[in-house]
Design a protein around this motif. Structure first.
Motif, PDB file in Angstrom:
ATOM      1  N   GLY A  52      95.383  23.965 -27.314  1.00 13.41           N
ATOM      2  CA  GLY A  52      94.362  23.064 -27.817  1.00 13.41           C
ATOM      3  C   GLY A  52      93.946  23.469 -29.214  1.00 13.41           C
ATOM      4  O   GLY A  52      94.600  24.290 -29.858  1.00 13.41           O
ATOM      5  N   LYS A  53      92.858  22.908 -29.659  1.00 15.17           N
ATOM      6  CA  LYS A  53      92.349  23.247 -30.992  1.00 15.17           C
ATOM      7  C   LYS A  53      91.698  24.630 -30.971  1.00 15.17           C
ATOM      8  O   LYS A  53      91.608  25.262 -29.939  1.00 15.17           O
ATOM      9  N   ALA A  54      91.255  25.096 -32.121  1.00 13.15           N
ATOM     10  CA  ALA A  54      90.801  26.476 -32.299  1.00 13.15           C
ATOM     11  C   ALA A  54      89.741  26.923 -31.292  1.00 13.15           C
ATOM     12  O   ALA A  54      89.837  28.018 -30.742  1.00 13.15           O
ATOM     13  N   VAL A  55      88.748  26.094 -31.053  1.00 10.92           N
ATOM     14  CA  VAL A  55      87.666  26.479 -30.148  1.00 10.92           C
ATOM     15  C   VAL A  55      88.208  26.711 -28.737  1.00 10.92           C
ATOM     16  O   VAL A  55      87.846  27.682 -28.064  1.00 10.92           O
ATOM     17  N   ILE A  56      89.097  25.843 -28.309  1.00 11.45           N
ATOM     18  CA  ILE A  56      89.675  25.949 -26.969  1.00 11.45           C
ATOM     19  C   ILE A  56      90.597  27.162 -26.869  1.00 11.45           C
ATOM     20  O   ILE A  56      90.583  27.901 -25.882  1.00 11.45           O
ATOM     21  N   ARG A  57      91.394  27.409 -27.916  1.00 11.97           N
ATOM     22  CA  ARG A  57      92.269  28.590 -27.933  1.00 11.97           C
ATOM     23  C   ARG A  57      91.444  29.871 -27.889  1.00 11.97           C
ATOM     24  O   ARG A  57      91.767  30.805 -27.157  1.00 11.97           O
ATOM     25  N   ASN A  58      90.367  29.920 -28.665  1.00  9.92           N
ATOM     26  CA  ASN A  58      89.513  31.110 -28.683  1.00  9.92           C
ATOM     27  C   ASN A  58      88.845  31.344 -27.328  1.00  9.92           C
ATOM     28  O   ASN A  58      88.725  32.485 -26.877  1.00  9.92           O
ATOM     29  N   ARG A  59      88.452  30.274 -26.652  1.00 14.40           N
ATOM     30  CA  ARG A  59      87.852  30.420 -25.327  1.00 14.40           C
ATOM     31  C   ARG A  59      88.875  30.970 -24.341  1.00 14.40           C
ATOM     32  O   ARG A  59      88.571  31.857 -23.539  1.00 14.40           O
ATOM     33  N   ALA A  60      90.100  30.463 -24.424  1.00 10.37           N
ATOM     34  CA  ALA A  60      91.171  30.945 -23.543  1.00 10.37           C
ATOM     35  C   ALA A  60      91.406  32.442 -23.769  1.00 10.37           C
ATOM     36  O   ALA A  60      91.547  33.213 -22.816  1.00 10.37           O
ATOM     37  N   LYS A  61      91.410  32.870 -25.029  1.00  8.91           N
ATOM     38  CA  LYS A  61      91.619  34.280 -25.340  1.00  8.91           C
ATOM     39  C   LYS A  61      90.446  35.129 -24.845  1.00  8.91           C
ATOM     40  O   LYS A  61      90.644  36.217 -24.311  1.00  8.91           O
ATOM     41  N   ARG A  62      89.229  34.612 -24.973  1.00  8.23           N
ATOM     42  CA  ARG A  62      88.060  35.347 -24.476  1.00  8.23           C
ATOM     43  C   ARG A  62      88.117  35.523 -22.957  1.00  8.23           C
ATOM     44  O   ARG A  62      87.778  36.582 -22.431  1.00  8.23           O
ATOM     45  N   LEU A  63      88.544  34.475 -22.249  1.00  5.39           N
ATOM     46  CA  LEU A  63      88.662  34.558 -20.795  1.00  5.39           C
ATOM     47  C   LEU A  63      89.666  35.633 -20.388  1.00  5.39           C
ATOM     48  O   LEU A  63      89.392  36.443 -19.489  1.00  5.39           O
ATOM     49  N   ILE A  64      90.818  35.649 -21.031  1.00  4.41           N
ATOM     50  CA  ILE A  64      91.846  36.646 -20.715  1.00  4.41           C
ATOM     51  C   ILE A  64      91.342  38.049 -21.034  1.00  4.41           C
ATOM     52  O   ILE A  64      91.516  38.984 -20.246  1.00  4.41           O
ATOM     53  N   LYS A  65      90.711  38.213 -22.208  1.00  2.68           N
ATOM     54  CA  LYS A  65      90.195  39.538 -22.589  1.00  2.68           C
ATOM     55  C   LYS A  65      89.161  40.040 -21.585  1.00  2.68           C
ATOM     56  O   LYS A  65      89.179  41.208 -21.191  1.00  2.68           O
ATOM     57  N   ALA A  66      88.268  39.165 -21.149  1.00  2.00           N
ATOM     58  CA  ALA A  66      87.229  39.553 -20.198  1.00  2.00           C
ATOM     59  C   ALA A  66      87.849  39.970 -18.859  1.00  2.00           C
ATOM     60  O   ALA A  66      87.454  40.976 -18.269  1.00  2.00           O
ATOM     61  N   ALA A  67      88.830  39.210 -18.394  1.00  4.00           N
ATOM     62  CA  ALA A  67      89.499  39.554 -17.136  1.00  4.00           C
ATOM     63  C   ALA A  67      90.251  40.877 -17.285  1.00  4.00           C
ATOM     64  O   ALA A  67      90.221  41.722 -16.388  1.00  4.00           O
ATOM     65  N   PHE A  68      90.901  41.072 -18.429  1.00  2.00           N
ATOM     66  CA  PHE A  68      91.643  42.308 -18.681  1.00  2.00           C
ATOM     67  C   PHE A  68      90.700  43.506 -18.695  1.00  2.00           C
ATOM     68  O   PHE A  68      91.013  44.557 -18.149  1.00  2.00           O
ATOM     69  N   LEU A  69      89.517  43.343 -19.299  1.00  6.20           N
ATOM     70  CA  LEU A  69      88.534  44.430 -19.349  1.00  6.20           C
ATOM     71  C   LEU A  69      88.113  44.876 -17.952  1.00  6.20           C
ATOM     72  O   LEU A  69      87.879  46.059 -17.725  1.00  6.20           O
ATOM     73  N   ASN A  70      88.027  43.939 -17.028  1.00  6.32           N
ATOM     74  CA  ASN A  70      87.636  44.279 -15.658  1.00  6.32           C
ATOM     75  C   ASN A  70      88.721  45.069 -14.932  1.00  6.32           C
ATOM     76  O   ASN A  70      88.425  45.770 -13.968  1.00  6.32           O
ATOM     77  N   ILE A  71      89.971  44.950 -15.370  1.00 10.99           N
ATOM     78  CA  ILE A  71      91.101  45.572 -14.679  1.00 10.99           C
ATOM     79  C   ILE A  71      91.622  46.794 -15.429  1.00 10.99           C
ATOM     80  O   ILE A  71      92.309  47.624 -14.856  1.00 10.99           O
ATOM     81  N   LYS A  72      91.272  46.968 -16.699  1.00 10.06           N
ATOM     82  CA  LYS A  72      91.938  47.940 -17.583  1.00 10.06           C
ATOM     83  C   LYS A  72      91.975  49.372 -17.063  1.00 10.06           C
ATOM     84  O   LYS A  72      92.935  50.080 -17.304  1.00 10.06           O
ATOM     85  N   ASN A  73      90.964  49.801 -16.316  1.00  7.28           N
ATOM     86  CA  ASN A  73      90.939  51.179 -15.829  1.00  7.28           C
ATOM     87  C   ASN A  73      91.931  51.433 -14.704  1.00  7.28           C
ATOM     88  O   ASN A  73      92.207  52.574 -14.362  1.00  7.28           O
ATOM     89  N   GLU A  74      92.482  50.368 -14.131  1.00 11.08           N
ATOM     90  CA  GLU A  74      93.439  50.497 -13.032  1.00 11.08           C
ATOM     91  C   GLU A  74      94.881  50.455 -13.524  1.00 11.08           C
ATOM     92  O   GLU A  74      95.812  50.542 -12.724  1.00 11.08           O
ATOM     93  N   LEU A  75      95.097  50.296 -14.833  1.00  7.72           N
ATOM     94  CA  LEU A  75      96.433  50.068 -15.376  1.00  7.72           C
ATOM     95  C   LEU A  75      97.085  51.325 -15.921  1.00  7.72           C
ATOM     96  O   LEU A  75      96.404  52.220 -16.425  1.00  7.72           O
ATOM     97  N   LYS A  76      98.409  51.363 -15.842  1.00 11.09           N
ATOM     98  CA  LYS A  76      99.186  52.430 -16.482  1.00 11.09           C
ATOM     99  C   LYS A  76      99.113  52.210 -17.989  1.00 11.09           C
ATOM    100  O   LYS A  76      98.852  51.102 -18.453  1.00 11.09           O
ATOM    101  N   SER A  77      99.382  53.271 -18.770  1.00 19.44           N
ATOM    102  CA  SER A  77      99.298  53.105 -20.220  1.00 19.44           C
ATOM    103  C   SER A  77     100.563  52.436 -20.753  1.00 19.44           C
ATOM    104  O   SER A  77     101.655  52.615 -20.223  1.00 19.44           O
TER     105      SER A  77
END
Length: 111
Positions: A52-77
């Motif tokens: 989508g346009k910039a606002v929608i792309r940025n929201r999608a990236k924020r959603l992924i980053k937030a979900a990743f932050l919740n899982i990051k401590n369980e991940l291999k490097s």
């Protein structure tokens, strides 16, 4: 480094190319996940103009980053590149996080 803690950003084209060529890859409902094992912890989210346009792309990236932050401590490097898929903005946050966790489990990168 910002809010991703110990994860550095991936921002050079040659790094992306190496990850796309050599990394493990997994598709889920909301994204395509690439993982390349290494000592360094790196992370990037990509949202193409198909999303989508910039606002929608940025929201999608924020959603992924937030979900990743919740899982990051369980991940291999290693280096993670997550490419968002169309329709991610219609998904609930819990479903996105569950999809990412499932992808990481299938790729055997959870500790």
């Amino acid at each position: 480094m910002g809010s991703l803690g110990k994860f550095a950003s991936i921002n050079e084209a040659k790094e992306f190319k190496k990850i796309y060529d050599e990394a493990k890859k997994w598709h889920c409902e909301c994204a395509v996940v690439y993982f390349l094992a290494s000592e360094q912890k790196k992370f990037a989210v990509v949202a193409s103009k198909k999303i989508g346009k910039a606002v929608i792309r940025n929201r999608a990236k924020r959603l992924i980053k937030a979900a990743f932050l919740n899982i990051k401590n369980e991940l291999k490097s290693g280096s993670f590149v997550i490419i968002t898929k169309a329709g991610i903005n219609e998904m609930k946050f819990g479903a996105i996080e569950k999809n990412l966790r499932w992808s990481f489990r299938k790729m055997d990168i959870l500790k």
